[in-house]
Design a protein around this motif. Structure first.
Motif, mmCIF file in Angstrom:
data_model
loop_
_atom_site.group_PDB
_atom_site.id
_atom_site.type_symbol
_atom_site.label_atom_id
_atom_site.label_comp_id
_atom_site.label_asym_id
_atom_site.label_seq_id
_atom_site.Cartn_x
_atom_site.Cartn_y
_atom_site.Cartn_z
ATOM 1 N N LEU A 1 0.391 -1.335 0.063
ATOM 2 C CA LEU A 1 0.345 -0.013 -0.038
ATOM 3 C C LEU A 1 0.461 1.473 -0.012
ATOM 4 N N VAL A 2 1.629 1.514 0.746
ATOM 5 C CA VAL A 2 2.222 2.266 0.630
ATOM 6 C C VAL A 2 3.574 2.116 -0.321
ATOM 7 N N ASP A 3 4.077 1.836 -1.408
ATOM 8 C CA ASP A 3 4.194 1.850 -2.998
ATOM 9 C C ASP A 3 3.349 2.238 -3.752
ATOM 10 N N ALA A 4 2.458 1.933 -3.313
ATOM 11 C CA ALA A 4 1.257 1.942 -4.221
ATOM 12 C C ALA A 4 0.957 3.399 -4.398
ATOM 13 N N VAL B 1 -1.735 -4.214 -2.518
ATOM 14 C CA VAL B 1 -3.119 -3.511 -3.445
ATOM 15 C C VAL B 1 -2.703 -4.406 -4.978
ATOM 16 N N SER B 2 -3.844 -4.688 -5.774
ATOM 17 C CA SER B 2 -3.852 -4.967 -6.626
ATOM 18 C C SER B 2 -4.884 -4.379 -7.596
ATOM 19 N N GLY B 3 -4.565 -4.396 -9.303
ATOM 20 C CA GLY B 3 -5.968 -3.627 -9.863
ATOM 21 C C GLY B 3 -5.558 -3.085 -10.961
ATOM 22 N N VAL B 4 -5.750 -2.338 -11.545
ATOM 23 C CA VAL B 4 -5.448 -1.782 -12.160
ATOM 24 C C VAL B 4 -6.560 0.210 -12.212
ATOM 25 N N PHE B 5 -6.032 1.321 -11.958
ATOM 26 C CA PHE B 5 -6.393 2.899 -11.534
ATOM 27 C C PHE B 5 -5.686 3.795 -12.723
ATOM 28 N N ARG B 6 -6.512 4.473 -12.835
ATOM 29 C CA ARG B 6 -6.180 6.004 -13.549
ATOM 30 C C ARG B 6 -5.600 6.529 -13.469
ATOM 31 N N THR B 7 -4.249 6.834 -13.756
ATOM 32 C CA THR B 7 -3.504 7.458 -13.072
ATOM 33 C C THR B 7 -3.936 9.257 -13.023
ATOM 34 N N GLY B 8 -4.198 10.123 -12.364
ATOM 35 C CA GLY B 8 -4.661 11.408 -12.149
ATOM 36 C C GLY B 8 -5.740 11.365 -11.217
ATOM 37 N N ASP B 9 -6.288 10.421 -11.196
ATOM 38 C CA ASP B 9 -7.865 10.515 -10.343
ATOM 39 C C ASP B 9 -7.434 9.821 -8.634
ATOM 40 N N SER B 10 -6.475 10.712 -8.014
ATOM 41 C CA SER B 10 -6.267 9.859 -6.520
ATOM 42 C C SER B 10 -7.843 9.299 -6.073
ATOM 43 N N ASN C 1 0.235 7.049 10.386
ATOM 44 C CA ASN C 1 1.514 5.662 10.752
ATOM 45 C C ASN C 1 0.910 4.512 10.925
ATOM 46 N N GLU C 2 -0.446 4.235 11.545
ATOM 47 C CA GLU C 2 -0.734 2.636 11.815
ATOM 48 C C GLU C 2 -1.107 2.268 10.531
ATOM 49 N N LEU C 3 -1.533 2.899 9.476
ATOM 50 C CA LEU C 3 -1.518 1.758 8.092
ATOM 51 C C LEU C 3 -0.581 1.468 7.802
ATOM 52 N N ARG C 4 0.853 2.991 7.813
ATOM 53 C CA ARG C 4 2.187 2.911 6.944
ATOM 54 C C ARG C 4 2.558 1.597 7.391
ATOM 55 N N GLU D 1 3.309 5.584 -5.778
ATOM 56 C CA GLU D 1 3.265 6.072 -6.967
ATOM 57 C C GLU D 1 1.784 6.779 -7.780
ATOM 58 N N ILE D 2 0.955 6.504 -7.277
ATOM 59 C CA ILE D 2 -0.296 7.273 -7.421
ATOM 60 C C ILE D 2 -0.090 9.378 -7.357
ATOM 61 N N ASN D 3 0.566 9.050 -6.073
ATOM 62 C CA ASN D 3 0.684 10.647 -6.046
ATOM 63 C C ASN D 3 1.604 11.544 -6.440
ATOM 64 N N ARG D 4 2.417 10.977 -7.785
ATOM 65 C CA ARG D 4 3.307 11.993 -8.957
ATOM 66 C C ARG D 4 2.611 12.258 -9.508
ATOM 67 N N TYR D 5 0.944 11.774 -10.037
ATOM 68 C CA TYR D 5 0.084 12.396 -10.955
ATOM 69 C C TYR D 5 -0.942 13.467 -10.395
ATOM 70 N N SER D 6 -0.999 13.798 -8.918
ATOM 71 C CA SER D 6 -2.348 14.133 -8.756
ATOM 72 C C SER D 6 -1.320 15.474 -7.496
ATOM 73 N N ARG D 7 -1.788 16.890 -7.501
ATOM 74 C CA ARG D 7 -1.349 17.424 -7.121
ATOM 75 C C ARG D 7 -2.522 17.500 -5.569
ATOM 76 N N THR D 8 -3.827 16.094 -5.571
ATOM 77 C CA THR D 8 -4.230 16.314 -4.107
ATOM 78 C C THR D 8 -3.820 14.758 -3.827
ATOM 79 N N GLN D 9 -3.192 14.719 -2.812
ATOM 80 C CA GLN D 9 -1.861 13.420 -2.469
ATOM 81 C C GLN D 9 -2.696 12.590 -1.674
#
Length: 355
Positions: free
Chosen positions: A290-293, A318-327, A309-312, A296-304
């Motif tokens: 999840l941290v790496d996913a 995470v598995s699947g295909v996601f649209r970049t820029g749609d955070s 801390n618990e989730l980190r 990667e998603i954050n590279r494409y949007s200013r909405t981060q």
């Protein structure tokens, strides 16, 4: 000026470089404003590609106009777009009238973009190309080499009589290299050099403050040599010795943590379609942490997207295909997958466990 006049203008110029006329420069200015505006659609993109294909000068003008637009802080895209598309209570006139208005506004925009003493000749000499967050950009170099720049990428091109050099300052780029046995094609990035003659490969360099530096070279076809850069001031991210990649190989260089001195090297053979999914504005994850996913998603949007801390610390995949820029869509999908909650705070999307 007719299209044939534009074509002829694009073929002239000192030392074989495209000569950008004021008319072409003005049209390029309007295209930059239009393509960054809210009215961008498939028809506009098709029209733009047809305009850009008229001559090398058209492509040169657009690339340099974009560079200067991004470099001059006083230029606001919204203001320029409003100037290029003034509101009117009258019904839209025919294509010819719209074209006349575009040319008229273009002249003003060209002057606007040339503010601060920046001239087209200076832009040519800079050799820099870049993209904003969430943007992709295709660059055609003078030898026919194609560069596809991914989100938030910056490169600098330097073509000499004996070598073609591209410096990647950050981001991700796909190179489709035109063959030229007399001039090797060298990509310099993070203390490494990727050397090729005619091939296709991608380079991804991440040096964000929140993650350890990493460099990935993915070879699509042909053969490349990855080696420590000659004369590099710092060790950077480079293999201990030269590594030869063959079609389908992927070389990954990185450090286990930010600030670590040891560079780890790993090579594999990924699914190329998945590895290059960013060309289709997609991010493909296959049991990715999840941290790496999120990174990667954050590279494409200013909405981060941010993790508690618990989730980190949690080992979630995470598995699947996601649209970049749609955070937002990504965050909601992950929340449903793992039973989490999405909270919007100060323009950020925070994922946290449900209490």
């Amino acid at each position: 000026m007719s299209p044939s006049d534009f074509d002829e203008a694009g073929r002239r110029g000192a030392a074989g470089r495209p000569r950008v006329t004021p008319e072409i420069a003005a049209e390029a200015a309007v295209w930059v404003a239009s393509l960054h505006g809210p009215g961008r659609n498939r028809a506009m993109e098709d029209e733009f590609r047809a305009w850009q294909a008229r001559s090398p000068a058209h492509r040169e003008a657009f690339e340099r106009t974009t560079d200067v637009w991004q470099d001059i802080p006083s230029i606001k895209l919204a203001d320029a777009y409003a100037a290029a598309h003034p509101r009117s209570s009258e019904p839209e006139a025919g294509r010819a009238q719209g074209g006349n208005r575009r040319r008229a506004v273009a002249a003003g925009l060209a002057v606007f973009l040339a503010g601060g003493g920046v001239l087209f000749q200076q832009w040519r000499e800079q050799g820099g190309y870049g993209t904003a967050i969430g943007e992709q950009r295709l660059v055609m170099l003078e030898d026919g080499t194609r560069l596809l720049l991914n989100t938030h990428t910056h490169v600098r091109v330097d073509y000499g009589p004996k070598q073609r050099t591209v410096d990647v300052r950050g981001g991700e780029a796909l190179f489709e290299v035109a063959k030229d046995a007399a001039r090797p094609f060298v990509v310099r990035v993070a203390g490494s050099e990727v050397v090729a003659l005619g091939t296709a490969f991608s380079v991804k360099y991440i040096d964000g403050p929140k993650t350890a530096d990493s460099l990935t070279v993915t070879l699509i076809e042909g053969r490349v040599n990855v080696r420590p850069a000659a004369g590099a001031v710092t060790a950077g991210l480079a293999p201990a010795a030269a590594v030869v990649l063959h079609s389908g190989d992927r070389l990954m260089l990185g450090r286990d943590a930010a600030g670590a001195t040891v560079v780890r090297t790993r090579m594999d053979r990924p699914d190329i379609e998945r590895a290059m999914a960013w060309q289709r504005q997609e991010a493909v994850f296959d049991d990715t942490s999840l941290v790496d996913a999120v990174a990667e998603i954050n590279r494409y949007s200013r909405t981060q997207v941010e993790l508690s801390n618990e989730l980190r610390q949690a080992r979630l995949g995470v598995s699947g295909v996601f649209r970049t820029g749609d955070s937002a869509a990504f965050a909601q999908a992950v929340a449903v997958l793992h039973g989490l909650r999405v909270r919007e705070t100060d323009g950020r999307l925070e994922l946290e466990k449900v209490r």
